[in-house]
Motif scaffolding. Structure first.
Motif, short mmCIF file in Angstrom:
data_model
loop_
_atom_site.label_atom_id
_atom_site.label_comp_id
_atom_site.label_asym_id
_atom_site.label_seq_id
_atom_site.Cartn_x
_atom_site.Cartn_y
_atom_site.Cartn_z
N ALA B 27 0.81 -1.22 0.00
CA ALA B 27 0.00 0.00 0.00
C ALA B 27 0.83 1.27 0.00
CB ALA B 27 -0.93 0.00 1.21
N LEU B 30 1.12 3.16 -3.13
CA LEU B 30 -0.09 3.62 -3.82
C LEU B 30 -0.27 5.12 -3.71
CD1 LEU B 30 -2.70 0.95 -2.68
CD2 LEU B 30 -0.91 0.78 -4.38
N LYS B 31 0.66 5.78 -3.05
CA LYS B 31 0.48 7.21 -2.83
C LYS B 31 0.87 8.02 -4.06
CE LYS B 31 1.22 6.89 2.12
NZ LYS B 31 2.19 7.14 3.19
N ARG B 32 1.46 7.38 -5.04
CA ARG B 32 1.88 8.13 -6.23
C ARG B 32 0.65 8.53 -7.05
NH1 ARG B 32 6.82 4.06 -7.89
NH2 ARG B 32 7.99 4.39 -5.97
N VAL B 33 0.80 9.62 -7.80
CA VAL B 33 -0.34 10.08 -8.58
C VAL B 33 -0.11 9.90 -10.08
CG1 VAL B 33 -1.17 11.69 -6.84
CG2 VAL B 33 0.50 12.47 -8.50
#
Lengths: 488, 220
Positions: B27, B30-33
């Motif tokens: 997880a 998953l912070k990448r945009v």
């Protein structure tokens, strides 16, 4: 023709029927959005010059990354801050309603939809999150989707979907004291396996299901995905209507009457045929806990850690060996002897007001075990407000627990709420995967009642282990916690 | 989307069942945009182990993953597919896939090919006996070739057609926009709308603060 609940909802949403193996094109009534699975979808729209087709059927909230402390200060983790800022920018640019950190309607997306009265029977509900199955508790067809599908729904308000199979899961009888709907779903997953629901929409039915409150039903449908199912559903009834009536977005007047008339037709016909059927007896259930690294690796609390050498199936044996090594458990150890470091009470599975009430009933007037850290994280800001109005926060603080702001928190450890390597938790959340709650963290999935008893004794425990003196001050049964989040 | 009809590349035997998407990509990544650049995140927790299959020279350049049953279970994160693709995988072979993972794969041009478990075992044996052996996945013929092993696989006809034609889903759907508009006109009034937003009265939310502990009550 006779149909199941799932088939009825599906059929009412077909925009275009697929031919020659092509999927049906289904209309989506409600699209829930959060910061983690949406940035690349909005990016796709921007690149293609496409608008959001129906902002009025879309709602966004911040939940996965949000801190549960110091929420009025800038988010310390830069990548989290970027992701949340990206959602804020996208919502403003595309005209999507957003409930941001600090807003009273902020919270876990699967709590926000129901509490606002947006989740209703007979809807199709999607979200870029596998626990969207939660909304099936209302008799909606609700399922998680990937980011490409998020983009597809934003652009077209539809999804091409392949047909599903149906499975009836009948739970007869009455739950024994000290057990909850969490124990029902953990027992179902242990019975059918993490792949047992693959390709199916599960319909939960039977006496034990009918007796559950809306919130307890949400816990069951929430974890349908852990059995591999597309979705889980429960036919709407008076409990459902009562929950909905008067909520901010619930229909009113003639619309309400028309809706309820239609909702009453949303049940599987008596002669409907399911592709598979499973039956479970609730009165046989005990509190369930997981011992391994997938939600199917669960046993009654009175059992012992399995001995891999006794497992016949090679794949399962290897999986069990690997799980026990990761979990740091000796085969044959009584589950009750397993000490935990952290108790996490929260998540879209068990972070609602009734869950908090049931924990409060057990821990009221007691102190947690010295060695245990206890985190209580409400599923939404409204749930937090209500808990405070009922004085539950005081009970938790006196107990020695930490009382936090709302969000997904330690369920998946995307914010600072994480387990340290080797740290062991009893968690009311939904996944015990390796590293889920923090790298090297070890998770045992439990019900809120087991979490509360474990926080007191320091080892995995049921309420019965606390002895006969566990009678809440008002003398009511421990599981008598009904009464939905206030909405009038 | 790139067209996919046949692919040949080094096969990677991953002898694990229930490889969930938290294992494929934890997880924290998953912070990448962005939509690309996830190759470093693939199997991140296992990549630290020098024995892990992708850390072995013969398998490093693999592009066909041969996994145990129930691949891609758990979280819906499409990042799992992006990470596999960014690393260089074009196809995953398994006896059983989680539904959401399978759907996500089809949309991104990653082939999720379903084989019988005994055929997976045959391929595992070849790949482990002769590391670096190439696997050919023939989508047109629905066959997998690996050394002297040739076995069939399953993929639904619609996904196969879209992969072979390289078609984009949104474009396909928008060809039917008139039907969507007609459907919308028939929706009942009780169905909810998120706008205009209805709320309970606004209430101030008090920020929780870190607990400061001293003496006997200090946290370990």
């Amino acid at each position: 023709m006779a149909g199941t609940l799932a088939e009825k909802v599906w059929d009412a949403h077909i925009v275009r029927r697929g031919t020659d193996g092509a999927p049906d094109l289904l209309y989506i009534d409600l699209h829930l959005v959060h910061e983690v699975t949406s940035p690349q979808a909005f990016e796709g729209l921007r690149l293609a010059g496409r608008p959001v087709r129906r902002p009025d059927l879309t709602i966004a909230t911040e939940d996965h990354n949000t801190p549960t402390l110091d929420i009025d200060r800038p988010i310390a983790d830069l990548t989290s801050r970027t992701q949340i800022q990206t959602l804020r920018n996208n919502a403003a640019e595309f005209g999507v309603r957003l409930h941001s950190l600090g807003d009273a309607d902020q919270g876990i997306v699967h709590q926000v939809g129901p509490q606002l009265g947006l989740t209703m029977p007979g809807l199709t509900v999607v979200c870029g999150d596998s626990h969207t199955s939660t909304h099936g508790a209302f008799g909606a067809l609700a399922f998680g989707i990937g980011t490409s599908e998020v983009e597809h729904v934003l652009a077209t308000q539809t999804l091409p979907l392949a047909p599903f199979k149906t499975m009836a899961i009948t739970v007869d009888g009455t739950l024994p004291p000290g057990t909850t709907s969490k124990d029902i779903i953990l027992a179902i997953i242990a019975k059918i396996g993490t792949g047992g629901g693959q390709g199916y929409v599960l319909e939960y039915r039977g006496e034990a299901i009918r007796a559950l409150s809306m919130e307890a039903r949400m816990t069951i449908c929430n974890m349908s995905i852990e059995a591999g199912a597309r979705a889980g559903m429960i036919a709407p009834d008076e409990t459902t209507f009562e929950y909905l009536k008067g909520r901010p977005h619930a229909p009113e007047g003639a619309d309400w009457d028309a809706a309820v008339d239609y909702w009453r037709t949303l049940r599987s016909d008596d002669d409907a045929v399911f592709d598979a059927e499973v039956v479970l007896e609730a009165s046989d259930l005990e509190p369930f806990v997981t011992w391994g690294t997938n939600p199917g690796q669960g046993l009654p609390l009175s059992a012992r850690v399995p001995v891999p050498a006794e497992i016949a199936d090679e794949n399962e044996r290897v999986a069990a060996e690997r799980a026990l090594e990761y979990m740091g458990l000796e085969p044959g150890t009584p589950l009750r002897d397993i000490p935990v470091d952290t108790v996490f009470i929260g998540s879209c599975t068990n972070g609602r007001i009734e869950d908090l009430r049931s924990v409060a009933k057990v821990v009221q007037g007691r102190r947690k075990a010295e060695s245990v850290r206890v985190l209580v994280v409400p599923s939404s800001a409204r749930v937090r407000l209500q808990a405070e109005a009922e004085g539950l926060d005081k009970i938790f603080l006196d107990f020695g627990a930490e009382w936090r702001n709302a969000g997904c928190s330690m369920c998946l450890g995307m914010n600072p709420d994480q387990l340290a390597p080797g740290e062991r938790s009893a968690s009311t959340s939904n996944r015990n995967f390796e590293g889920r709650q923090g790298k090297g963290g070890r998770t045992h999935l439990v019900s809120p009642l087991v979490a509360a008893a474990t926080a007191i004794r320091g080892t995995l425990s049921s309420v019965a282990d606390l002895g006969a003196d566990v009678v809440p001050p008002d003398g009511s049964p421990l599981t008598d916690v009904r009464g939905d989040l206030q909405h009038a | 989307m790139e067209k996919f009809s046949q692919h040949t590349g080094v096969g990677v035997p991953l002898r694990r069942s229930n490889v969930d998407t938290d294992q494929i990509i934890p997880a924290v990544y998953l912070k990448r945009v962005t939509r690309t650049g996830f190759e470093d995140a693939l199997f991140a927790a296992w990549r630290g182990d020098p024995e892990f299959i992708l850390n072995q020279d013969a398998y490093k350049a693999g592009s066909v993953l041969v996994a145990g049953p129930d691949f891609g279970t758990g979280s819906s994160r499409e990042h799992a597919v992006w990470a596999l693709k960014d690393y260089g995988f074009r196809a995953v072979l398994s006896a059983r896939f989680a539904d959401i993972f399978r759907g996500n794969s089809g949309k991104q041009g990653l082939l999720a090919a379903q084989l019988a478990q005994e055929d997976i075992e045959l391929i595992w044996k070849v790949l482990e006996t002769v590391p670096g052996t190439e696997v050919t996945v023939d989508l047109a013929a629905k066959l997998v070739h690996c050394a002297d092993v040739t076995v069939p696989f399953q993929v639904d006809d619609y996904t196969r057609w879209r992969l072979m034609e390289g078609l984009d889903d949104i474009g396909l759907t928008l060809q039917h926009e008139a039907e969507i508009t007609a459907f919308e006109a028939s929706r009942e009034a009780w169905r909810p709308r998120t706008l205009p937003a209805k709320h309970l009265p606004p209430v101030e939310i008090v920020a929780a603060r870190p607990v400061v502990r001293t003496g006997d009550d200090a946290l370990v």
